[in-house]
Design an enzyme around this catalytic site. Structure first.
Site, mmCIF file in Angstrom:
data_model
loop_
_atom_site.group_PDB
_atom_site.id
_atom_site.type_symbol
_atom_site.label_atom_id
_atom_site.label_comp_id
_atom_site.label_asym_id
_atom_site.label_seq_id
_atom_site.Cartn_x
_atom_site.Cartn_y
_atom_site.Cartn_z
ATOM 1 N N TRP A 72 -3.749 -1.990 -1.256
ATOM 2 C CA TRP A 72 -3.607 -3.271 -1.945
ATOM 3 C C TRP A 72 -4.171 -4.307 -0.999
ATOM 4 O O TRP A 72 -3.615 -4.568 0.065
ATOM 5 C CB TRP A 72 -2.137 -3.528 -2.256
ATOM 6 C CG TRP A 72 -1.861 -4.626 -3.226
ATOM 7 C CD1 TRP A 72 -1.799 -4.531 -4.590
ATOM 8 C CD2 TRP A 72 -1.550 -5.990 -2.921
ATOM 9 N NE1 TRP A 72 -1.480 -5.751 -5.141
ATOM 10 C CE2 TRP A 72 -1.320 -6.663 -4.145
ATOM 11 C CE3 TRP A 72 -1.456 -6.723 -1.738
ATOM 12 C CZ2 TRP A 72 -1.006 -8.012 -4.205
ATOM 13 C CZ3 TRP A 72 -1.149 -8.065 -1.797
ATOM 14 C CH2 TRP A 72 -0.920 -8.693 -3.028
ATOM 15 N N ASN A 94 0.012 0.807 6.370
ATOM 16 C CA ASN A 94 0.616 -0.166 5.479
ATOM 17 C C ASN A 94 1.262 -1.231 6.342
ATOM 18 O O ASN A 94 1.962 -0.920 7.302
ATOM 19 C CB ASN A 94 1.676 0.500 4.592
ATOM 20 C CG ASN A 94 2.237 -0.446 3.558
ATOM 21 O OD1 ASN A 94 1.662 -1.496 3.273
ATOM 22 N ND2 ASN A 94 3.368 -0.086 2.975
ATOM 23 N N GLY A 95 1.032 -2.505 6.006
ATOM 24 C CA GLY A 95 1.609 -3.597 6.781
ATOM 25 C C GLY A 95 0.572 -4.645 7.116
ATOM 26 O O GLY A 95 -0.519 -4.687 6.528
ATOM 27 N N CYS A 148 0.831 -1.193 0.000
ATOM 28 C CA CYS A 148 0.000 0.000 0.000
ATOM 29 C C CYS A 148 0.870 1.247 0.000
ATOM 30 O O CYS A 148 2.067 1.188 0.245
ATOM 31 C CB CYS A 148 -0.911 0.010 1.217
ATOM 32 S SG CYS A 148 -1.890 -1.492 1.443
ATOM 33 N N GLU A 206 4.691 -11.542 -15.456
ATOM 34 C CA GLU A 206 4.288 -10.373 -14.686
ATOM 35 C C GLU A 206 3.388 -9.431 -15.480
ATOM 36 O O GLU A 206 2.402 -8.919 -14.943
ATOM 37 C CB GLU A 206 5.525 -9.597 -14.221
ATOM 38 C CG GLU A 206 6.290 -10.238 -13.094
ATOM 39 C CD GLU A 206 7.507 -9.428 -12.707
ATOM 40 O OE1 GLU A 206 7.703 -9.213 -11.503
ATOM 41 O OE2 GLU A 206 8.268 -9.000 -13.606
ATOM 42 N N HIS A 239 13.881 -34.121 -18.644
ATOM 43 C CA HIS A 239 13.467 -34.626 -17.339
ATOM 44 C C HIS A 239 12.064 -34.141 -16.954
ATOM 45 O O HIS A 239 11.752 -34.049 -15.766
ATOM 46 C CB HIS A 239 14.491 -34.222 -16.287
ATOM 47 C CG HIS A 239 15.857 -34.742 -16.574
ATOM 48 N ND1 HIS A 239 16.215 -36.056 -16.408
ATOM 49 C CD2 HIS A 239 16.959 -34.115 -17.077
ATOM 50 C CE1 HIS A 239 17.472 -36.223 -16.760
ATOM 51 N NE2 HIS A 239 17.954 -35.059 -17.181
ATOM 52 N N GLU A 294 14.594 -15.006 -15.799
ATOM 53 C CA GLU A 294 14.149 -13.616 -15.733
ATOM 54 C C GLU A 294 13.245 -13.273 -16.911
ATOM 55 O O GLU A 294 12.248 -12.546 -16.750
ATOM 56 C CB GLU A 294 15.365 -12.682 -15.690
ATOM 57 C CG GLU A 294 15.040 -11.191 -15.700
ATOM 58 C CD GLU A 294 14.215 -10.738 -14.512
ATOM 59 O OE1 GLU A 294 13.715 -9.599 -14.560
ATOM 60 O OE2 GLU A 294 14.040 -11.504 -13.532
ATOM 61 N N LYS A 309 9.410 -11.835 -16.443
ATOM 62 C CA LYS A 309 8.905 -10.598 -17.042
ATOM 63 C C LYS A 309 7.634 -10.868 -17.841
ATOM 64 O O LYS A 309 6.676 -10.100 -17.782
ATOM 65 C CB LYS A 309 9.970 -9.971 -17.954
ATOM 66 C CG LYS A 309 11.085 -9.280 -17.228
ATOM 67 C CD LYS A 309 10.583 -8.057 -16.496
ATOM 68 C CE LYS A 309 11.342 -7.779 -15.218
ATOM 69 N NZ LYS A 309 11.187 -8.717 -14.137
ATOM 70 N N LYS A 342 5.192 -2.885 -6.387
ATOM 71 C CA LYS A 342 6.612 -2.605 -6.563
ATOM 72 C C LYS A 342 7.439 -2.997 -5.338
ATOM 73 O O LYS A 342 8.517 -3.560 -5.455
ATOM 74 C CB LYS A 342 6.800 -1.110 -6.854
ATOM 75 C CG LYS A 342 8.231 -0.728 -7.194
ATOM 76 C CD LYS A 342 8.655 -1.358 -8.493
ATOM 77 C CE LYS A 342 10.079 -1.051 -8.860
ATOM 78 N NZ LYS A 342 10.535 -1.856 -10.005
ATOM 79 N N ARG A 364 2.941 1.219 -6.761
ATOM 80 C CA ARG A 364 3.063 0.259 -5.673
ATOM 81 C C ARG A 364 1.970 -0.809 -5.741
ATOM 82 O O ARG A 364 2.027 -1.809 -5.029
ATOM 83 C CB ARG A 364 3.003 0.981 -4.320
ATOM 84 C CG ARG A 364 4.165 1.912 -4.095
ATOM 85 C CD ARG A 364 4.025 2.667 -2.793
ATOM 86 N NE ARG A 364 4.255 1.803 -1.646
ATOM 87 C CZ ARG A 364 5.428 1.572 -1.102
ATOM 88 N NH1 ARG A 364 6.507 2.118 -1.629
ATOM 89 N NH2 ARG A 364 5.559 0.795 -0.047
#
Length: 592
Positions: free
Chosen positions: A74, A100-101, A2, A471, A487, A464, A468, A587, A28
């Site tokens: 959030w 926030n938390g 948040c 996401e 495998h 990576e 990307k 973020k 964020r």
């Protein structure tokens, strides 16, 4: 996750400033927004939805008063609804706060408060705090004492900003394991979760420590420790301007930040002298352990290969969220390297707490003054500047640059330093292929699955690239060590499935080409990523992204990731997705 802002202004209304500030915290991640101001009474407007949607409906900037707090949420506890949006209040709507938390013991406290007659309006853990402050004040405590008493009852992480109808010129807040900074203007005062929120108003900031409580009034800021003793704090000047946190003519922050990567690498290379000084502390180190999350973990994977090859030290990797299960092996001769863009990542910070006192700790971090910089034994700064897009790009290559510099210094390998100096130019050449990548991206817009393969130094790059894609396009993507195809994953290759093959020239090339032939024989559509002179890879690829032949396998992770970022970006745009704000992601992950 948040975002929090607050201000006490001398001559201006708070609401318009707060609205601008929370807009700069959209990166964020959020699902609702709210503002509260204090004038002759408390005024609140909030709802679920995007900031502009809520503003159009409620006119958030029309609240009166020069004192206020605001929040983008959030969702964690409770659905994204108006009732669950911040700010939250006590029973009498006199105490108003944003948070926030995570409050870990909120249900126990809520049950107790309800038994005592407190009425709750939301499903959030946050509302508990407002009622705890109310209870403390009903017991005879003043505003500051009540906030301190309430925070002593809660367990978890929190950044709090609180206003009270009976204290119209005051904001009180607390920080514990969740980012919160203060801003100092000429006659105005601010608080925020992150610097970009208030950078248009001031570049002078105060970084808070855990358990700091602050009292902001129109005549200044007072900061106290957990016992109520006044603390003297330095004011730091941020050396990048607000224009760096703006799009600058690009359609999205992500594509702007992809183009900023050559400069980010150049700036981070300037840290060489500081890194050389840091390395002098490590003469007794016999083992390394990298700890990170997400994209930073992929940088750590490169670090493992790099240090084992160049320095000859054994290296362990640990996801920060899993570190507690292997922390028992820490020894004084171990250097634990924590990689975190924000310096506030909750899992990484908890892991650092476990390592402190048992091993040497080093933080690689982008944000000066962040929690990681204050708690690690040693710090190396990346010089990426502000990164607003949720999907890490320039912070990733800056982290890699720091890791390469650290390895080169420990190995005393000047040849690597020479190669690193060429990386910005290599990146610039890759960016010149942007139109080609944009041109091929519509072919992959409707893909259901993507696979990325590579060996050695290319394996983290494959990981990576897959991250990307996941996401920002919401396409299922997986990165694999190419030798692992037999495998299990080979069973998933079918006609038309895109497979990105990361195949730089070097010792892994020929065996990876064997894997390319395997997937192509099973109908995969191969996207080759290798040297522009690699005729073998070109002949096996349906689409080929050719890079400078001089890029060695050793430094390829720094350059080969750039076309994968571009591919993910343009597929995201083709799918009508905002790549800067992917769903369900934020973020800075400040909750575990």
């Amino acid at each position: 996750m948040c975002g929090i802002v607050g201000c006490i202004l001398k001559d201006k209304k708070a609401a318009p400033i707060l609205l601008d500030c929370v807009r700069r915290l959209e990166y964020r991640g959020y699902d609702s927004v709210g503002i509260a101001t204090s004038s002759s009474s408390i005024n609140i407007k909030k709802d679920s939805g995007k900031i502009d949607e809520v503003h159009e409906k409620l006119q958030l900037d029309e609240l009166p008063g020069k004192v206020g707090i605001a929040h983008v949420r959030w969702a964690t506890h409770g659905l994204p609804t108006r009732e669950n949006a911040h700010p939250h209040t006590d029973c009498d709507n006199k105490i108003v706060l944003v948070h926030n938390g995570i409050i870990e013991n909120y249900q126990e406290l809520k049950d107790q408060l309800q038994e005592e007659g407190h009425h709750f309006r939301s499903d959030t853990d946050t509302e508990v705090i407002a009622h705890l402050v109310e209870k403390q004040m009903d017991g005879g405590n003043d505003f500051e004492e009540a906030v301190r008493g309430a925070t002593q009852k809660i367990k978890g992480s929190y950044a709090l900003a609180i206003i009270h109808a009976d204290y119209p010129d005051t904001i009180i807040g607390v920080r514990k394991e969740s980012p919160l900074i203060l801003g100092v203007g000429d006659d105005d005062y601010f608080l925020a979760s992150d610097v970009p929120a208030i950078l248009e108003e001031t570049n002078r900031v105060i970084y808070l420590d855990d358990d700091d409580i602050f009292i902001i009034r129109s005549d200044g800021i007072i900061i106290k420790d957990v016992n109520g003793h006044i603390k003297e704090k330095n004011i730091d000047v941020i050396n990048w301007g607000p224009e760096m946190a703006q799009k600058g003519g690009y359609d999205h922050f992500m594509i702007k930040e992809i183009h900023e990567q050559p400069e980010a690498v150049r700036n981070t290379l300037s840290e060489l002298d500081e890194i050389e000084k840091t390395v002098k502390n490590f003469s007794k180190i016999n083992r390394l352990c990298f700890v990170a999350c997400g994209t930073s973990y992929h940088a750590a994977m490169v670090g493992k290969y790099l240090f084992e090859e160049l320095v000859g030290l054994p290296v362990d990797l640990a996801l920060a969220s899993e570190f507690e299960f292997s922390a028992g092996a820490l020894r004084p001769d171990t250097l634990v390297i924590f990689i975190t863009q924000s310096g506030e990542t909750a899992d990484t910070m908890k892991a650092m707490e476990l390592a402190k006192g048992k091993s040497e700790t080093l933080a690689i971090v982008n944000v000066m003054g962040s929690r990681a910089t204050r708690e690690a034994d040693h710090v190396i700064y990346t010089r990426a500047g502000p990164e607003i897009g949720v999907a890490a790009t320039k912070t990733y290559v800056s982290q890699l640059t720091c890791i390469y510099l650290l390895a080169a210094c420990m190995a005393r390998d000047n040849a690597i330093l020479d190669e690193l100096g060429k990386v910005p130019d290599y990146m610039t050449t890759v960016l010149e292929q942007e139109d080609f990548i944009k041109e091929i991206s519509p072919q992959y817009r409707d893909a259901q699955d993507f696979f990325f393969i590579g060996r050695g130094f290319s394996y983290p790059t494959a990981m990576e690239g897959a991250l990307k894609l996941k996401e920002i396009t919401y396409i299922h993507g997986e990165g694999y060590a190419a030798g692992e195809l037999k495998h299990g994953p080979l069973a998933l290759i079918s006609e038309g499935v895109p497979v990105v093959a990361v195949v730089p020239p070097g010792k892994s090339h020929d065996r990876t080409m064997g894997n390319v032939k395997e997937v192509k024989a099973r109908g995969a559509r191969v996207i080759g990523l290798g040297s522009q002179m690699d005729t073998n890879l070109r002949s096996e690829s349906h689409d080929m992204m050719g890079l400078d032949d001089a890029i060695s396998e050793l430094i390829s992770p720094l350059v080969y990731v750039v076309p994968l970022q571009l591919l993910a970006y343009y597929i995201s745009v083709e799918r009508g997705i905002n790549p800067d704000q992917p769903k369900n992601l934020a973020k800075c992950v400040t909750v575990v």
